[in-house]
Design a protein around this motif. Structure first.
Motif, PDB file in Angstrom:
ATOM      1  N   GLY A  78       2.169 -71.926  33.926  1.00 38.39           N
ATOM      2  CA  GLY A  78       3.558 -72.181  33.561  1.00 38.39           C
ATOM      3  C   GLY A  78       3.733 -73.513  32.866  1.00 38.39           C
ATOM      4  N   ALA A  79       3.008 -74.536  33.336  1.00 38.99           N
ATOM      5  CA  ALA A  79       3.137 -75.870  32.749  1.00 38.99           C
ATOM      6  C   ALA A  79       2.704 -75.887  31.296  1.00 38.99           C
ATOM      7  N   LEU A  92       5.286 -77.360  28.628  1.00 43.81           N
ATOM      8  CA  LEU A  92       4.968 -78.560  27.860  1.00 43.81           C
ATOM      9  C   LEU A  92       4.926 -78.266  26.364  1.00 43.81           C
ATOM     10  N   ALA A  93       4.505 -77.062  26.004  1.00 41.62           N
ATOM     11  CA  ALA A  93       4.546 -76.675  24.592  1.00 41.62           C
ATOM     12  C   ALA A  93       5.979 -76.683  24.074  1.00 41.62           C
ATOM     13  N   LEU A  94       6.910 -76.234  24.899  1.00 38.80           N
ATOM     14  CA  LEU A  94       8.316 -76.240  24.508  1.00 38.80           C
ATOM     15  C   LEU A  94       8.826 -77.673  24.323  1.00 38.80           C
ATOM     16  N   ILE A  95       8.473 -78.567  25.241  1.00 36.82           N
ATOM     17  CA  ILE A  95       8.875 -79.971  25.109  1.00 36.82           C
ATOM     18  C   ILE A  95       8.336 -80.555  23.808  1.00 36.82           C
ATOM     19  N   LEU A 113      19.450 -76.879  19.587  1.00 35.52           N
ATOM     20  CA  LEU A 113      19.173 -76.855  21.017  1.00 35.52           C
ATOM     21  C   LEU A 113      19.967 -75.766  21.715  1.00 35.52           C
ATOM     22  N   THR A 114      21.159 -75.454  21.218  1.00 33.66           N
ATOM     23  CA  THR A 114      21.930 -74.350  21.794  1.00 33.66           C
ATOM     24  C   THR A 114      21.185 -73.035  21.612  1.00 33.66           C
ATOM     25  N   SER A 115      20.643 -72.819  20.425  1.00 29.19           N
ATOM     26  CA  SER A 115      19.878 -71.593  20.175  1.00 29.19           C
ATOM     27  C   SER A 115      18.652 -71.534  21.060  1.00 29.19           C
ATOM     28  N   LEU A 116      17.978 -72.668  21.208  1.00 27.02           N
ATOM     29  CA  LEU A 116      16.811 -72.728  22.075  1.00 27.02           C
ATOM     30  C   LEU A 116      17.186 -72.424  23.517  1.00 27.02           C
ATOM     31  N   ALA A 117      18.269 -73.041  23.983  1.00 22.78           N
ATOM     32  CA  ALA A 117      18.703 -72.828  25.363  1.00 22.78           C
ATOM     33  C   ALA A 117      19.038 -71.372  25.618  1.00 22.78           C
ATOM     34  N   GLU A 118      19.696 -70.738  24.656  1.00 21.71           N
ATOM     35  CA  GLU A 118      20.061 -69.331  24.834  1.00 21.71           C
ATOM     36  C   GLU A 118      18.829 -68.439  24.878  1.00 21.71           C
ATOM     37  N   ALA A 119      17.785 -68.811  24.144  1.00 17.91           N
ATOM     38  CA  ALA A 119      16.571 -68.005  24.105  1.00 17.91           C
ATOM     39  C   ALA A 119      15.686 -68.214  25.330  1.00 17.91           C
ATOM     40  N   GLY A 162      13.020 -73.513  34.492  1.00 21.69           N
ATOM     41  CA  GLY A 162      11.827 -73.022  33.817  1.00 21.69           C
ATOM     42  C   GLY A 162      12.182 -72.214  32.588  1.00 21.69           C
ATOM     43  N   PRO A 163      11.523 -72.462  31.446  1.00 21.61           N
ATOM     44  CA  PRO A 163      11.778 -71.654  30.263  1.00 21.61           C
ATOM     45  C   PRO A 163      11.267 -70.232  30.440  1.00 21.61           C
ATOM     46  N   ALA A 164      11.873 -69.306  29.725  1.00 23.58           N
ATOM     47  CA  ALA A 164      11.475 -67.906  29.825  1.00 23.58           C
ATOM     48  C   ALA A 164      10.005 -67.732  29.482  1.00 23.58           C
ATOM     49  N   ARG A 165       9.527 -68.471  28.473  1.00 22.51           N
ATOM     50  CA  ARG A 165       8.125 -68.320  28.075  1.00 22.51           C
ATOM     51  C   ARG A 165       7.170 -68.716  29.200  1.00 22.51           C
ATOM     52  N   ALA A 166       7.561 -69.722  29.992  1.00 21.55           N
ATOM     53  CA  ALA A 166       6.718 -70.151  31.110  1.00 21.55           C
ATOM     54  C   ALA A 166       6.734 -69.108  32.226  1.00 21.55           C
ATOM     55  N   ALA A 167       7.913 -68.585  32.517  1.00 28.81           N
ATOM     56  CA  ALA A 167       8.009 -67.550  33.548  1.00 28.81           C
ATOM     57  C   ALA A 167       7.200 -66.318  33.150  1.00 28.81           C
ATOM     58  N   GLU A 168       7.275 -65.945  31.885  1.00 31.10           N
ATOM     59  CA  GLU A 168       6.511 -64.782  31.416  1.00 31.10           C
ATOM     60  C   GLU A 168       5.014 -65.031  31.508  1.00 31.10           C
ATOM     61  N   ALA A 169       4.574 -66.249  31.201  1.00 34.17           N
ATOM     62  CA  ALA A 169       3.151 -66.563  31.292  1.00 34.17           C
ATOM     63  C   ALA A 169       2.656 -66.480  32.729  1.00 34.17           C
TER      64      ALA A 169
END
Length: 364
Positions: free
Chosen positions: A266-267, A271-274, A15-21, A38-45
């Motif tokens: 974004g959702a 949600l994919a990350l969750i 989870l630390t690696s995930l959080a940093e990414a 918001g995760p970076a992947r959601a912001a990018e989308a």
């Protein structure tokens, strides 16, 4: 503090690696109960879709709603056909309130969140009754038409006894409405056990504000008038644009609101990350941090609300300390006089220790 075992350390490291990414908080962020990061992947989308807006590229819009609906359905443990997509808890609570007959009794928990309670309170012809959270099940009676409760209380993180509430409601023929906004994403959810489960996505599901889901049971759906139905609620939306809709969707999509598409883009990513991380993994991680915080509070001489088991930890009478913590770069919230800290997948043991070190000494 006690040392974690090897499995826990492995999970924490992952989870630390995930959080940093995926996350870049500017503070020690312990405030998911107010709004998730918001995760970076959601912001990018969202940014990618926004760049397509001026060009007329809307190709991601409807697929994002479908993907979000399906992902929430999997998290909630129900078929996607039983999930409606909207924008806010209060609108769906208002829809359910509008479907109740005059004189119906609605039982709610004392101090529950206003978006769940107020739509019933403003209907003067309903009988709104409140009960302590711990007594909800035993307060359900033969005259109760609906019991509405948050699975986790916003003000202090206490958990409702949903199994007892469901059993008592079934015994008396009452419908059940659960607001899972403060739990879905970290607490395992069985939405099929209840008539209605509503959930805003901008907290523990890490979605943008403007995303909300309603999981609805088949018998409840058959009784609920789709009073807010627009063209997208048609079985064939593009054939439902003008005049009365010839055929409403046979699925819960007939309760959809016209979606805020960028929010749903974004959702879908959040949600994919969750799902990739796993609610059970997040649950264990969050509770380990909450337990660490609760134990540290006890060592300092503070008593947290409740008996544990929640990712939200509140300290009565300490709400004023939120401003002091903010100046120290620690973001929490003050709710109902409580200092409220909440822990999610991007938090760490170091975050817990930082807030414990920054808390003022108790005044005796």
């Amino acid at each position: 503090m006690s040392h974690t075992d090897n499995d826990s350390r492995g999970t924490a490291n992952g989870l630390t690696s995930l959080a940093e990414a995926e996350f870049a908080p500017r503070t020690t962020y312990l405030n998911t109960a107010s709004s998730g990061l918001g995760p970076a992947r959601a912001a990018e989308a969202v940014q990618r879709a926004a760049r397509g807006w001026p060009t007329g590229d809307f190709s991601d819009y409807d697929p994002a709603v479908a993907a979000s609906r399906a992902a929430f359905a999997r998290i909630a443990g129900v078929p996607p056909e039983r999930v409606a997509a909207g924008a806010s808890v209060s609108v769906y609570a208002g829809l359910i309130a509008a479907g109740l007959p005059s004189g119906a009794e609605v039982l709610v928990a004392e101090g529950d969140f206003s978006s769940l309670v107020n739509p019933f309170a403003v209907r003067a012809d309903l009988k709104l009754r409140t009960a302590p959270l711990e007594r909800m099940a035993e307060e359900i009676g033969p005259g109760t038409a609906l019991v509405a409760v948050s699975s986790v209380q916003s003000a202090d993180g206490r958990l409702a006894d949903l199994d007892a509430i469901r059993t008592a409601a079934a015994a008396h023929g009452a419908r059940t409405l659960v607001d899972a906004t403060q739990s879905a994403g970290w607490l395992p959810l069985r939405a099929g056990d209840f008539d209605y489960v509503v959930c805003a996505g901008f907290k523990w599901l890490l979605a943008p504000r403007g995303v909300c889901f309603l999981a609805i049971g088949e018998s409840a759906a058959a009784e609920l008038p789709p009073a807010f139905a627009g063209w997208l609620a048609g079985e064939e939306p593009w054939e439902s644009c003008y005049g009365p809709i010839a055929q409403l969707a046979t699925s819960a999509r007939r309760f959809d609101h016209s979606p805020a598409y960028l929010c749903y883009i974004g959702a879908a990513a959040s949600l994919a990350l969750i799902e990739e991380t796993g609610v059970e993994t997040i649950h264990a991680h969050n509770l380990a941090l909450a337990d660490r915080f609760t134990a540290g509070l006890a060592e300092l001489g503070y008593q947290a609300v409740g008996t544990g088991g929640s990712a939200i930890v509140s300290v009565p009478g300490l709400g004023a300390a939120a401003e002091q913590l903010e100046r120290a770069g620690i973001q929490v919230s003050a709710r109902a006089g409580n200092l409220r800290a909440s822990f999610h997948l991007y938090n760490s043991a170091q975050d817990v220790d930082r807030i414990l070190d920054a808390l003022p000494a108790p005044v005796h």
